[in-house]
Scaffold this motif. Sequence first.
Motif, PDB file in Angstrom:
ATOM      1  N   GLU A 223       0.834  -1.202   0.000  1.00  0.00           N
ATOM      2  CA  GLU A 223       0.000   0.000   0.000  1.00  0.00           C
ATOM      3  C   GLU A 223       0.868   1.251   0.000  1.00  0.00           C
ATOM      4  O   GLU A 223       0.537   2.250  -0.639  1.00  0.00           O
ATOM      5  N   GLN A 224       1.991   1.194   0.696  1.00  0.00           N
ATOM      6  CA  GLN A 224       2.894   2.350   0.740  1.00  0.00           C
ATOM      7  C   GLN A 224       3.479   2.642  -0.639  1.00  0.00           C
ATOM      8  O   GLN A 224       3.571   3.802  -1.052  1.00  0.00           O
ATOM      9  N   GLU A 225       3.861   1.596  -1.342  1.00  0.00           N
ATOM     10  CA  GLU A 225       4.398   1.786  -2.695  1.00  0.00           C
ATOM     11  C   GLU A 225       3.308   2.320  -3.637  1.00  0.00           C
ATOM     12  O   GLU A 225       3.580   3.194  -4.464  1.00  0.00           O
ATOM     13  N   ARG A 226       2.107   1.802  -3.489  1.00  0.00           N
ATOM     14  CA  ARG A 226       1.005   2.269  -4.340  1.00  0.00           C
ATOM     15  C   ARG A 226       0.743   3.755  -4.126  1.00  0.00           C
ATOM     16  O   ARG A 226       0.569   4.518  -5.082  1.00  0.00           O
ATOM     17  N   LEU A 227       0.723   4.175  -2.859  1.00  0.00           N
ATOM     18  CA  LEU A 227       0.484   5.589  -2.561  1.00  0.00           C
ATOM     19  C   LEU A 227       1.618   6.463  -3.078  1.00  0.00           C
ATOM     20  O   LEU A 227       1.398   7.582  -3.535  1.00  0.00           O
ATOM     21  N   SER A 228       2.847   5.948  -3.011  1.00  0.00           N
ATOM     22  CA  SER A 228       3.996   6.711  -3.507  1.00  0.00           C
ATOM     23  C   SER A 228       3.868   6.975  -5.001  1.00  0.00           C
ATOM     24  O   SER A 228       4.075   8.106  -5.470  1.00  0.00           O
ATOM     25  N   HIS A 229       3.516   5.940  -5.772  1.00  0.00           N
ATOM     26  CA  HIS A 229       3.339   6.111  -7.215  1.00  0.00           C
ATOM     27  C   HIS A 229       2.125   6.991  -7.515  1.00  0.00           C
ATOM     28  O   HIS A 229       2.145   7.793  -8.459  1.00  0.00           O
ATOM     29  N   HIS A 230       1.079   6.840  -6.720  1.00  0.00           N
ATOM     30  CA  HIS A 230      -0.128   7.659  -6.909  1.00  0.00           C
ATOM     31  C   HIS A 230       0.190   9.131  -6.704  1.00  0.00           C
ATOM     32  O   HIS A 230      -0.264   9.995  -7.470  1.00  0.00           O
ATOM     33  N   ASN A 231       0.989   9.436  -5.685  1.00  0.00           N
ATOM     34  CA  ASN A 231       1.323  10.836  -5.393  1.00  0.00           C
ATOM     35  C   ASN A 231       2.147  11.474  -6.515  1.00  0.00           C
ATOM     36  O   ASN A 231       2.081  12.684  -6.733  1.00  0.00           O
ATOM     37  N   ARG A 232       2.891  10.673  -7.231  1.00  0.00           N
ATOM     38  CA  ARG A 232       3.664  11.205  -8.353  1.00  0.00           C
ATOM     39  C   ARG A 232       2.757  11.733  -9.458  1.00  0.00           C
ATOM     40  O   ARG A 232       3.150  12.634 -10.209  1.00  0.00           O
ATOM     41  N   LEU A 233       1.544  11.190  -9.552  1.00  0.00           N
ATOM     42  CA  LEU A 233       0.619  11.600 -10.607  1.00  0.00           C
ATOM     43  C   LEU A 233      -0.429  12.593 -10.119  1.00  0.00           C
ATOM     44  O   LEU A 233      -1.123  13.200 -10.936  1.00  0.00           O
ATOM     45  N   SER A 234      -0.570  12.746  -8.803  1.00  0.00           N
ATOM     46  CA  SER A 234      -1.672  13.554  -8.286  1.00  0.00           C
ATOM     47  C   SER A 234      -1.225  14.805  -7.538  1.00  0.00           C
ATOM     48  O   SER A 234      -2.075  15.517  -6.994  1.00  0.00           O
TER      49      SER A 234
END
Length: 276
Positions: A223-234
């Motif tokens: 989940e931490q990795e998913r949020l990290s990648h999500h933040n790069r786009l948002s």
Amino acid sequence: MEVGRHLATTLLGFLGVDEFYDPILHLEEDKTLAPKDDPLAAELGSRAHETAETTQRQRPKPMPKYSEVIARRVVLPGNHFYFIAHSVNFPFMMDSCQHLTSANRSGDNYIRISVGPNKYIEAVTFLGNEAVELYNLRALVGLPESVLNLVYNYTEFNLQHKGQQMDLLEYLRSPWANVIFYDKFQKLFASIKDKLATHADVERVRGDVLDSILPVGADTMSEQERLSHHNRLSHDHSDARRLVELELIKFLHDNKVYLPQEYYLPDVAAHVPPAF
């Protein structure tokens, strides 16, 4: 409904209605023919006089595949009714879904929204006697829960109000959510999804994700990795986020006569190419 439309289209095409004629459905190509398997006729020689065309049989066409939302409504005693709308794959992933539930204070109405492992809404279930917006509940299936910020708000409410659950029906009836139930919103969502699929920022993040999970043979990420990648786009200066915001605001401008006048709409004409 999807099955009925397919059946009606097929029959009308066979009856010669040009509007519904489909060569794939209503014509047999030579390549779809194969020799008939009739060992007894071959042994007796009773088909020796027949031509090659008459000794061929048509291969069965593949069964049609349906992908639309499945919905059922059952009327129960006591002015109650049961309603469920779900995706085609929901029965196979029900146990792995996150189920968000709520009921009214009297306990007469119960609603459950099932969010799949992919964070998409897979099913909506209602049981009660209240007149609810069934079309709106059905429209939720297939959308990512993040469109409603549903899981976050549901979790935060329950943490802040111990012993209580967020009223999901009241939340879905919030004025800001009206646009999500507009029948053209699904097309907007699909259009944005297609544009993001080829966006440079998204392709860059996709490549980084694959580079991180393929070497170790993983098929999931934390989940931490998913949020990290999500933040790069948002984040605030993301081009991908800007694309989504502009498309949504343009959509609200184009359809404002059909929607409640509850949105402040900035002028984005200078940032969006004109439609011809």
